[in-house]
Design an enzyme around this catalytic site. Structure first.
Site, PDB file in Angstrom:
ATOM      1  N   HIS A 286      -0.472   3.995   8.056  1.00  0.00           N
ATOM      2  CA  HIS A 286      -0.954   5.491   7.700  1.00  0.00           C
ATOM      3  C   HIS A 286       0.622   6.328   7.434  1.00  0.00           C
ATOM      4  CE1 HIS A 286      -2.972   8.880   6.593  1.00  0.00           C
ATOM      5  NE2 HIS A 286      -3.689   9.251   7.692  1.00  0.00           N
ATOM      6  N   HIS A 325      -2.926   0.439  -0.990  1.00  0.00           N
ATOM      7  CA  HIS A 325      -3.795   1.784  -0.465  1.00  0.00           C
ATOM      8  C   HIS A 325      -5.267   1.425  -0.718  1.00  0.00           C
ATOM      9  CE1 HIS A 325      -4.979   5.668  -0.603  1.00  0.00           C
ATOM     10  NE2 HIS A 325      -3.612   6.083  -0.096  1.00  0.00           N
ATOM     11  N   ASP A 381       4.452   6.554   0.459  1.00  0.00           N
ATOM     12  CA  ASP A 381       5.437   6.243   1.388  1.00  0.00           C
ATOM     13  C   ASP A 381       6.572   5.378   0.907  1.00  0.00           C
ATOM     14  OD1 ASP A 381       4.462   7.826   3.531  1.00  0.00           O
ATOM     15  OD2 ASP A 381       2.802   6.475   3.732  1.00  0.00           O
TER      16      ASP A 381
HETATM   17  N1  CMC Z   1       2.072  -6.081   1.787  1.00  0.00           N
HETATM   18  C1  CMC Z   1       1.281  -7.504   1.504  1.00  0.00           C
HETATM   19  N2  CMC Z   1       0.039  -7.584   1.349  1.00  0.00           N
HETATM   20  C2  CMC Z   1      -0.792  -6.382   1.444  1.00  0.00           C
HETATM   21  C3  CMC Z   1      -0.169  -5.171   1.578  1.00  0.00           C
HETATM   22  C4  CMC Z   1       1.032  -5.014   1.792  1.00  0.00           C
HETATM   23  N3  CMC Z   1       1.643  -3.753   2.012  1.00  0.00           N
HETATM   24  N4  CMC Z   1      -1.247  -4.206   1.653  1.00  0.00           N
HETATM   25  C5  CMC Z   1      -2.572  -5.066   1.400  1.00  0.00           C
HETATM   26  N5  CMC Z   1      -2.041  -6.533   1.196  1.00  0.00           N
HETATM   27  C6  CMC Z   1      -2.982  -7.666   1.271  1.00  0.00           C
HETATM   28  C7  CMC Z   1      -3.743  -7.969   2.402  1.00  0.00           C
HETATM   29  O1  CMC Z   1      -3.226  -8.965   2.976  1.00  0.00           O
HETATM   30  C8  CMC Z   1      -5.063  -8.363   1.513  1.00  0.00           C
HETATM   31  O2  CMC Z   1      -4.899  -9.722   1.201  1.00  0.00           O
HETATM   32  P1  CMC Z   1      -6.084 -10.806   1.020  1.00  0.00           P
HETATM   33  O3  CMC Z   1      -7.196 -10.238   0.152  1.00  0.00           O
HETATM   34  O4  CMC Z   1      -5.232 -12.007   0.734  1.00  0.00           O
HETATM   35  O5  CMC Z   1      -6.562 -10.617   2.612  1.00  0.00           O
HETATM   36  C9  CMC Z   1      -5.353  -7.609   0.472  1.00  0.00           C
HETATM   37  O6  CMC Z   1      -3.807  -7.010   0.230  1.00  0.00           O
HETATM   38  C10 CMC Z   1      -6.108  -6.355   0.700  1.00  0.00           C
HETATM   39  O7  CMC Z   1      -5.473  -5.589   1.832  1.00  0.00           O
HETATM   40  P2  CMC Z   1      -6.288  -4.689   2.972  1.00  0.00           P
HETATM   41  O8  CMC Z   1      -5.599  -4.783   4.399  1.00  0.00           O
HETATM   42  O9  CMC Z   1      -7.760  -5.149   3.153  1.00  0.00           O
HETATM   43  O10 CMC Z   1      -6.554  -3.268   2.370  1.00  0.00           O
HETATM   44  P3  CMC Z   1      -6.876  -2.103   3.070  1.00  0.00           P
HETATM   45  O11 CMC Z   1      -7.382  -1.092   1.955  1.00  0.00           O
HETATM   46  O12 CMC Z   1      -7.708  -2.221   4.204  1.00  0.00           O
HETATM   47  O13 CMC Z   1      -5.367  -1.478   3.581  1.00  0.00           O
HETATM   48  C11 CMC Z   1      -3.242  -0.435   3.619  1.00  0.00           C
HETATM   49  C12 CMC Z   1      -4.903  -0.420   2.980  1.00  0.00           C
HETATM   50  C13 CMC Z   1      -2.697   0.957   3.068  1.00  0.00           C
HETATM   51  C14 CMC Z   1      -3.646  -0.314   5.062  1.00  0.00           C
HETATM   52  C15 CMC Z   1      -2.624  -1.567   3.497  1.00  0.00           C
HETATM   53  O14 CMC Z   1      -2.268  -1.728   1.914  1.00  0.00           O
HETATM   54  C16 CMC Z   1      -1.137  -1.784   4.081  1.00  0.00           C
HETATM   55  O15 CMC Z   1      -1.070  -2.317   5.201  1.00  0.00           O
HETATM   56  N6  CMC Z   1      -0.029  -1.052   3.261  1.00  0.00           N
HETATM   57  C17 CMC Z   1       1.279  -1.016   3.902  1.00  0.00           C
HETATM   58  C18 CMC Z   1       1.210   0.099   4.919  1.00  0.00           C
HETATM   59  C19 CMC Z   1       1.465   1.284   4.194  1.00  0.00           C
HETATM   60  O16 CMC Z   1       2.320   1.237   3.302  1.00  0.00           O
HETATM   61  N7  CMC Z   1       0.631   2.385   4.363  1.00  0.00           N
HETATM   62  C20 CMC Z   1       0.451   3.646   3.685  1.00  0.00           C
HETATM   63  C21 CMC Z   1      -0.441   3.967   3.065  1.00  0.00           C
HETATM   64  S1  CMC Z   1      -0.365   5.406   1.852  1.00  0.00           S
HETATM   65  C22 CMC Z   1      -0.115   6.674   2.759  1.00  0.00           C
HETATM   66  C23 CMC Z   1      -1.030   7.167   4.063  1.00  0.00           C
HETATM   67  O17 CMC Z   1      -2.098   6.594   4.055  1.00  0.00           O
HETATM   68  O18 CMC Z   1      -0.509   7.541   4.959  1.00  0.00           O
END
Ligand code: CMC
Length: 446
Positions: A286, A325, A381
């Protein structure tokens, strides 16, 4: 087929008419059909499912939704996001217009009150926030207890909770005037507390608020002032930080806002609720992501390390921080604005060397099926940390820089929650998969 029941449990007559704003659910275990109302926006009430039972003794149907991926926890009028189209609006106003033409405190007024202020309303609000910037000196005693290397965000979280001890009346959350006073205090004092954490970290004496400066300039003053005399930040830097504050002010029902609402639903005081929300923000998935992005860019270090790093991401050994996201499945509109603001800042501060690595990561990702097929685009971010670093903030301050403006959003959502007659204490259900009832065995017999 047995009789059909409406969402309120009443029997429905099957008139065969089409186009009704309702959903018919057939339970194949019993053959019974139920009709539940569809509210605006393709939503049904989860409690309408409770009538679906095999027999009268049953608890009734629930939904299972880890991470709340498909659950609306509230009705809200604060922030609108269309994640598919990359749209973000505060109280109806596009984020692009607010970032270009407004100021952080004007946006804060908008988020907290629902409408843009008149000039006199804005003047009063700015005055109100300005006169609440000082904190009780004992807060500094609390901070002095932290080690020199304590994380700035951990210090800030603790000091916000501690600040609540100075305002016991804040627990009276059902009093709207009292709520408003605490909101103004928190918005005003957050930069002061953040400034103190930075100075503690640097081993510098605190710099106190200068009330003739703007909200953002005053914050920069409390961080970077050395010695006496008038402090005046570079106007480009002041404006860039103000834009970053606008972009971070609210983002509807994200992890930390949900934490704020969940804690607020027990009628805890806003200082405790805010400390909890800040804890949620601190996580690297986050608001801690801006810090994680910078550490990732520093670790990659040079352009020739990028291909092997990206291969590791695609093998799922790690994530490309600042990408992806839960809601946006397009370019995060805040990331586009930040990318433009970065150019202005770098003209003053000099170009951040890590920008080239970030741009190359983005270029590769936007052209790679791994990222494209998963709708992974830069989020807020990805570029914010580069600006923060160029402005001279250490990485530990990055989540703090997110928490200062988000305080407005958390409090706007908290106030909305307490005015919402439909809300009650947050208390989800579970699916119990643990051991069945069994008899306790004394330790010597195990
Ligand atoms: N790098 C590589 N792969 C990713 C990433 C990433 N940053 N984010 C998601 N994926 C992949 C994940 O492995 C999954 O693949 P598969 O379908 O093969 O299993 C797919 O994309 C969906 O990911 P998810 O974790 O189910 O998606 P989510 O909606 O639960 O998570 C998230 C959203 C923001 C937590 C995630 O994209 C992430 O961890 N991003 C990196 C951390 C980040 O930049 N966070 C800031 C978010 S914006 C500001 C805020 O919220 O504060």
């Amino acid at each position: 087929m047995e009789g059909r029941k409406a969402g309120n449990g009443e029997e429905m007559t099957d008139d065969g008419s089409g186009g009704k704003n309702s959903l018919t659910i057939k339970d194949n275990r019993t053959g019974r059909e139920y009709e539940v109302d569809i509210l605006d926006g393709d939503v049904i009430r989860a409690m309408d499912l409770r009538q679906i039972k095999v027999d009268e003794g049953d608890f009734g149907m629930m939904t299972y939704d880890p991470g709340f991926k498909n659950t609306a926890s509230t009705q809200s009028t604060v922030t609108y996001i269309d994640g598919g189209k990359g749209i973000l609006r505060y109280r109806g106003y596009p984020i692009e217009q607010l970032a270009e033409r407004s100021t952080f405190l004007e946006v804060a007024y908008l988020l907290l009150n629902g409408e843009l202020p008149s000039q006199s309303e804005l003047d009063d609000f700015v005055h109100e926030i300005t006169v609440h910037t000082y904190v009780h000196e004992n807060i500094r005693t609390v901070m002095n207890g932290f080690r020199y290397d304590a994380h700035a965000m951990s210090m800030l979280i603790s000091s916000v909770a501690a600040l609540g001890t100075f305002y016991p009346e804040a627990r009276n959350v059902r009093d709207a005037d009292n709520r408003r006073l605490q909101i103004h205090r928190l918005v005003a004092k957050m930069p002061t507390l953040a400034g103190f954490t930075y100075r503690h970290h640097q081993g510098l004496p605190p710099a106190y608020p200068e009330n003739e400066l703007s909200f953002t300039a005053n914050f920069l003053n409390m961080l970077f002032r050395i010695g006496g005399g008038d402090y005046k930040p570079n106007p480009v830097v002041e404006r860039a930080l103000d834009i970053l504050f606008i972009l971070h002010a609210d983002h509807e029902q994200n992890c930390s806002t949900t934490a704020m609402r969940v804690i607020g639903s027990s009628e805890a005081d806003p200082y405790s609720a805010l400390a909890g929300a800040m804890g949620a923000l601190f996580g690297p998935l986050h608001g801690g992501a801006n810090e994680a992005v910078l550490r990732m860019l520093q670790r990659i270090g040079t352009m020739d390390n990028i291909p092997s790093f990206m291969e590791g991401v695609k093998r799922k050994e790690e994530r490309l921080m600042g990408f992806g996201h839960r809601v946006y499945k397009a370019y995060d509109p805040r990331a586009s604005i930040i990318k433009r603001a970065a150019d202005d800042v770098f003209e003053v501060t000099g170009r951040n060397q890590l920008l080239d690595i970030a741009l190359e990561l983005e270029r590769i990702a936007l052209d790679d099926d791994f990222f494209v097929s998963r709708n992974l685009y830069p989020n807020v971010d990805f570029y914010s940390g580069l600006i923060y670093e160029a402005l001279g903030f250490p990485v530990e301050m990055f989540p703090v820089l997110f928490a200062i403006p988000r305080t407005v959003g958390w409090l706007a959502q908290w106030d909305e929650l307490l005015k919402d007659g439909e809300q009650s204490i947050a208390r989800p259900r579970q699916i119990f998969n643990g051991a069945p009832a069994r008899d306790f065995v004394l330790v010597e017999n195990r």
